[in-house]
Design a protein around this motif. Sequence first.
Motif, PDB file in Angstrom:
ATOM      1  N   LYS A  43       0.833  -1.210   0.000  1.00  0.00           N
ATOM      2  CA  LYS A  43       0.000   0.000   0.000  1.00  0.00           C
ATOM      3  C   LYS A  43       0.868   1.261   0.000  1.00  0.00           C
ATOM      4  N   TRP A  44       1.876   1.294   0.873  1.00  0.00           N
ATOM      5  CA  TRP A  44       2.745   2.466   0.962  1.00  0.00           C
ATOM      6  C   TRP A  44       3.556   2.646  -0.308  1.00  0.00           C
ATOM      7  N   HIS A  45       4.048   1.552  -0.862  1.00  0.00           N
ATOM      8  CA  HIS A  45       4.835   1.623  -2.088  1.00  0.00           C
ATOM      9  C   HIS A  45       3.994   2.203  -3.224  1.00  0.00           C
ATOM     10  N   LYS A  46       2.798   1.673  -3.387  1.00  0.00           N
ATOM     11  CA  LYS A  46       1.922   2.148  -4.467  1.00  0.00           C
ATOM     12  C   LYS A  46       1.573   3.621  -4.273  1.00  0.00           C
ATOM     13  N   ALA A  47       1.295   4.027  -3.033  1.00  0.00           N
ATOM     14  CA  ALA A  47       0.926   5.422  -2.740  1.00  0.00           C
ATOM     15  C   ALA A  47       2.101   6.371  -2.928  1.00  0.00           C
ATOM     16  N   SER A  48       3.304   5.880  -2.714  1.00  0.00           N
ATOM     17  CA  SER A  48       4.486   6.744  -2.774  1.00  0.00           C
ATOM     18  C   SER A  48       4.907   7.091  -4.197  1.00  0.00           C
ATOM     19  N   GLY A  49       4.690   6.164  -5.127  1.00  0.00           N
ATOM     20  CA  GLY A  49       5.178   6.371  -6.487  1.00  0.00           C
ATOM     21  C   GLY A  49       6.679   6.169  -6.608  1.00  0.00           C
ATOM     22  N   LEU A  50       7.312   5.713  -5.533  1.00  0.00           N
ATOM     23  CA  LEU A  50       8.755   5.495  -5.518  1.00  0.00           C
ATOM     24  C   LEU A  50       9.098   4.093  -6.009  1.00  0.00           C
ATOM     25  N   ASP A  51      10.333   3.913  -6.412  1.00  0.00           N
ATOM     26  CA  ASP A  51      10.841   2.576  -6.725  1.00  0.00           C
ATOM     27  C   ASP A  51      10.821   1.771  -5.427  1.00  0.00           C
ATOM     28  N   ILE A  52      10.468   0.522  -5.486  1.00  0.00           N
ATOM     29  CA  ILE A  52      10.400  -0.333  -4.295  1.00  0.00           C
ATOM     30  C   ILE A  52      11.753  -0.393  -3.578  1.00  0.00           C
ATOM     31  N   LYS A  53      12.835  -0.218  -4.305  1.00  0.00           N
ATOM     32  CA  LYS A  53      14.165  -0.252  -3.686  1.00  0.00           C
ATOM     33  C   LYS A  53      14.310   0.828  -2.620  1.00  0.00           C
ATOM     34  N   ARG A  54      13.568   1.927  -2.742  1.00  0.00           N
ATOM     35  CA  ARG A  54      13.639   3.006  -1.753  1.00  0.00           C
ATOM     36  C   ARG A  54      13.121   2.566  -0.383  1.00  0.00           C
ATOM     37  N   PHE A  55      12.417   1.451  -0.335  1.00  0.00           N
ATOM     38  CA  PHE A  55      11.898   0.938   0.934  1.00  0.00           C
ATOM     39  C   PHE A  55      12.874  -0.035   1.607  1.00  0.00           C
ATOM     40  N   PHE A  56      13.988  -0.322   0.939  1.00  0.00           N
ATOM     41  CA  PHE A  56      15.007  -1.195   1.514  1.00  0.00           C
ATOM     42  C   PHE A  56      16.069  -0.353   2.222  1.00  0.00           C
ATOM     43  N   ASN A  57      16.474  -0.796   3.394  1.00  0.00           N
ATOM     44  CA  ASN A  57      17.549  -0.167   4.142  1.00  0.00           C
ATOM     45  C   ASN A  57      18.870  -0.673   3.551  1.00  0.00           C
ATOM     46  N   THR A  58      19.279  -0.055   2.454  1.00  0.00           N
ATOM     47  CA  THR A  58      20.434  -0.532   1.692  1.00  0.00           C
ATOM     48  C   THR A  58      21.756  -0.365   2.437  1.00  0.00           C
ATOM     49  N   ASP A  99      -2.655   9.124  10.433  1.00  0.00           N
ATOM     50  CA  ASP A  99      -3.476   8.288  11.312  1.00  0.00           C
ATOM     51  C   ASP A  99      -4.440   7.386  10.543  1.00  0.00           C
ATOM     52  N   ASP A 100      -4.848   7.807   9.356  1.00  0.00           N
ATOM     53  CA  ASP A 100      -5.781   6.994   8.569  1.00  0.00           C
ATOM     54  C   ASP A 100      -5.065   5.874   7.809  1.00  0.00           C
ATOM     55  N   GLY A 101      -3.742   5.767   8.019  1.00  0.00           N
ATOM     56  CA  GLY A 101      -2.969   4.709   7.382  1.00  0.00           C
ATOM     57  C   GLY A 101      -2.360   5.095   6.046  1.00  0.00           C
ATOM     58  N   SER A 102      -2.615   6.315   5.597  1.00  0.00           N
ATOM     59  CA  SER A 102      -2.068   6.720   4.299  1.00  0.00           C
ATOM     60  C   SER A 102      -0.598   7.133   4.432  1.00  0.00           C
ATOM     61  N   PHE A 103       0.156   6.810   3.413  1.00  0.00           N
ATOM     62  CA  PHE A 103       1.596   7.030   3.366  1.00  0.00           C
ATOM     63  C   PHE A 103       1.925   8.508   3.221  1.00  0.00           C
ATOM     64  N   VAL A 104       2.966   8.950   3.950  1.00  0.00           N
ATOM     65  CA  VAL A 104       3.453  10.323   3.817  1.00  0.00           C
ATOM     66  C   VAL A 104       4.859  10.334   3.218  1.00  0.00           C
ATOM     67  N   ALA A 105       5.815   9.676   3.895  1.00  0.00           N
ATOM     68  CA  ALA A 105       7.196   9.730   3.416  1.00  0.00           C
ATOM     69  C   ALA A 105       8.032   8.616   4.048  1.00  0.00           C
ATOM     70  N   VAL A 106       9.168   8.318   3.385  1.00  0.00           N
ATOM     71  CA  VAL A 106      10.104   7.306   3.883  1.00  0.00           C
ATOM     72  C   VAL A 106      11.522   7.867   3.819  1.00  0.00           C
ATOM     73  N   GLY A 107      12.359   7.445   4.771  1.00  0.00           N
ATOM     74  CA  GLY A 107      13.765   7.826   4.776  1.00  0.00           C
ATOM     75  C   GLY A 107      13.971   9.322   4.883  1.00  0.00           C
ATOM     76  N   PRO A 108      14.920   9.874   4.116  1.00  0.00           N
ATOM     77  CA  PRO A 108      15.223  11.306   4.208  1.00  0.00           C
ATOM     78  C   PRO A 108      14.060  12.204   3.777  1.00  0.00           C
ATOM     79  N   ASP A 109      13.100  11.655   3.062  1.00  0.00           N
ATOM     80  CA  ASP A 109      11.943  12.452   2.641  1.00  0.00           C
ATOM     81  C   ASP A 109      11.056  12.850   3.821  1.00  0.00           C
ATOM     82  N   VAL A 110      11.170  12.131   4.937  1.00  0.00           N
ATOM     83  CA  VAL A 110      10.383  12.481   6.133  1.00  0.00           C
ATOM     84  C   VAL A 110      10.845  13.847   6.641  1.00  0.00           C
TER      85      VAL A 110
END
Length: 115
Positions: A43-58, A99-110
């Motif tokens: 859900k977060w990946h689809k909402a973000s529009g980011l490459d899935i790799k951005r969700f990995f702690n590389t 709070d509604d479960g919708s994605f905002v940001a990941v990693g440095p984008d927060v």
Amino acid sequence: MILIGYKKCTTCKGIEKMLDEKGIKYTYREIDKDIPTKVELKKWHKASGLDIKRFFNTSGLVYRDMNLKDKLGDMSDDEKYKLLSTNGMLVKRPILIKDDGSFVAVGPDVKKYLA
């Protein structure tokens, strides 16, 4: 807001401080104890529009120990969601969720979002 992070992570601590300074109420979810599910990650990946790799702690040890740099290219997104959902240390942090479960940001984008 829900802040998903790791208590020992300095970046996560910095985001907590920013949220506190801005008076933004949030719940802290420890990524190593309450690992995001496959459904949440998808859900977060689809909402973000980011490459899935951005969700990995590389830069994490688990990512490197598993040699995922060379393996991710041969995996489907579904396999990647499943893998991410097995170990919170594989997931990039922090993650900010409304709070509604919708994605905002990941990693440095927060940090950029809160600035």
